[in-house]
Scaffold this motif. Structure first.
Motif, PDB file in Angstrom:
ATOM      1  N   GLN A 121       0.803  -1.248   0.084  1.00 13.36           N
ATOM      2  CA  GLN A 121       0.109  -0.022   0.047  1.00 13.36           C
ATOM      3  C   GLN A 121       0.855   1.339  -0.016  1.00 13.36           C
ATOM      4  N   LYS A 122       2.026   1.219   0.709  1.00 17.36           N
ATOM      5  CA  LYS A 122       2.938   2.331   0.789  1.00 17.36           C
ATOM      6  C   LYS A 122       3.356   2.710  -0.694  1.00 17.36           C
ATOM      7  N   LEU A 123       3.907   1.605  -1.394  1.00 18.26           N
ATOM      8  CA  LEU A 123       4.371   1.602  -2.637  1.00 18.26           C
ATOM      9  C   LEU A 123       3.274   2.218  -3.844  1.00 18.26           C
ATOM     10  N   LYS A 124       2.034   1.709  -3.344  1.00 12.17           N
ATOM     11  CA  LYS A 124       1.152   1.964  -4.369  1.00 12.17           C
ATOM     12  C   LYS A 124       0.562   3.596  -4.152  1.00 12.17           C
ATOM     13  N   THR A 125       0.752   4.023  -2.964  1.00 14.15           N
ATOM     14  CA  THR A 125       0.324   5.088  -2.450  1.00 14.15           C
ATOM     15  C   THR A 125       1.228   6.360  -3.214  1.00 14.15           C
ATOM     16  N   ALA A 126       2.836   5.893  -3.054  1.00 14.34           N
ATOM     17  CA  ALA A 126       3.911   6.698  -3.430  1.00 14.34           C
ATOM     18  C   ALA A 126       3.909   6.789  -5.207  1.00 14.34           C
ATOM     19  N   SER A 127       3.480   5.879  -5.650  1.00 17.28           N
ATOM     20  CA  SER A 127       3.415   5.851  -7.152  1.00 17.28           C
ATOM     21  C   SER A 127       2.308   6.528  -7.469  1.00 17.28           C
ATOM     22  N   SER A 128       1.205   6.501  -6.820  1.00 21.63           N
ATOM     23  CA  SER A 128       0.202   7.403  -7.149  1.00 21.63           C
ATOM     24  C   SER A 128       0.304   8.979  -6.964  1.00 21.63           C
ATOM     25  N   ARG A 129       1.027   9.200  -5.734  1.00 23.94           N
ATOM     26  CA  ARG A 129       1.415  10.589  -5.396  1.00 23.94           C
ATOM     27  C   ARG A 129       2.626  10.920  -6.646  1.00 23.94           C
TER      28      ARG A 129
END
Length: 234
Positions: free
Chosen positions: A48-56
């Protein structure tokens, strides 16, 4: 979505969906910015952290904040990405896109070559992964490997034709339009976009306005005519 958020204002998936809809329908980034602020206090898995950073990073690029997007993309750790299908190729595609936007052509090419290698390795393991084929097509287009890019785009279309998948098919068609835009084939890109705007798809006038992937078309009068036809001006 609002009902789900009323029950849990920090629910990860509804926040993501609401933010994407606000951008696609209104070109409104404020919902995404609020969502990113909210998730900072939410316990998340590494994925989820990686997905959030990618979305950011994605939103930074839509806002044309390329340096911030580049920094966010480069902060994604390769060792964690390696276990997620498509993540490594996605990271270096974003880095290449940002560096190209910042006029760092050597840096962009180096990143796109890393993306190409990562996606090709993924396709060796899972040759029918349609998302990988369309992502590779875009990478190859940026590397000026036109024939290979078009072949990958065609393969993606064959794997998920609109005649068999009314949801995934248009999504792939949008990716094919991106490939043609990158290659400078405005005629074909605009033709595909016209079709997607005329039927249910994720392509919207607002998304065409804000996404820099369409900047190669922006000075083409036919692109402006397309936006006017479906309800907006660039």
């Amino acid at each position: 979505i609002d009902r789900a958020l009323a029950l849990d204002p920090n629910a990860f998936e509804p926040l993501e969906v609401k933010a994407k809809l606000a951008i696609a329908e209104k070109g409104d980034f404020s919902v995404a910015e609020k969502a990113f602020a909210a998730v900072k206090s939410i316990p998340m898995s590494d994925e989820q952290k990686l997905k959030t950073a990618s979305s950011r990073a994605d939103v930074f690029f839509l806002e044309r904040k390329y340096r911030e997007g580049l920094q966010e993309s480069e902060s994604l750790p390769d060792d964690l990405l390696a276990g997620l299908p498509g993540a490594m190729g996605g990271k270096y595609y974003l880095i290449g896109f940002a560096r190209k936007a910042l006029h760092d052509e050597p840096g962009a090419r180096a990143a796109f070559l890393k993306a190409k290698s990562a996606i090709e390795e993924q396709l060796k393991r899972s040759p029918d992964t349609v998302e990988a084929h369309i992502q590779l097509a875009k990478v190859l287009a940026y590397l000026n490997e036109k024939d290979s890019a078009l072949a990958e785009a065609q393969r993606a279309t064959e794997l998920v034709p609109e005649s068999k998948d009314a949801f995934g098919g248009p999504e792939i068609a949008g990716g094919v339009a991106e490939v043609h835009a990158i290659l400078g084939d405005n005629d074909r890109a605009i033709e595909i976009l016209d079709g997607l705007l005329s039927r249910p798809s994720a392509v919207t006038v607002q998304s065409l306005k804000v996404n820099p992937i369409w900047d190669p078309l922006r000075n083409d009068p036919r692109f402006q005519d397309l936006l006017n036809k479906y309800g907006g001006k660039a």
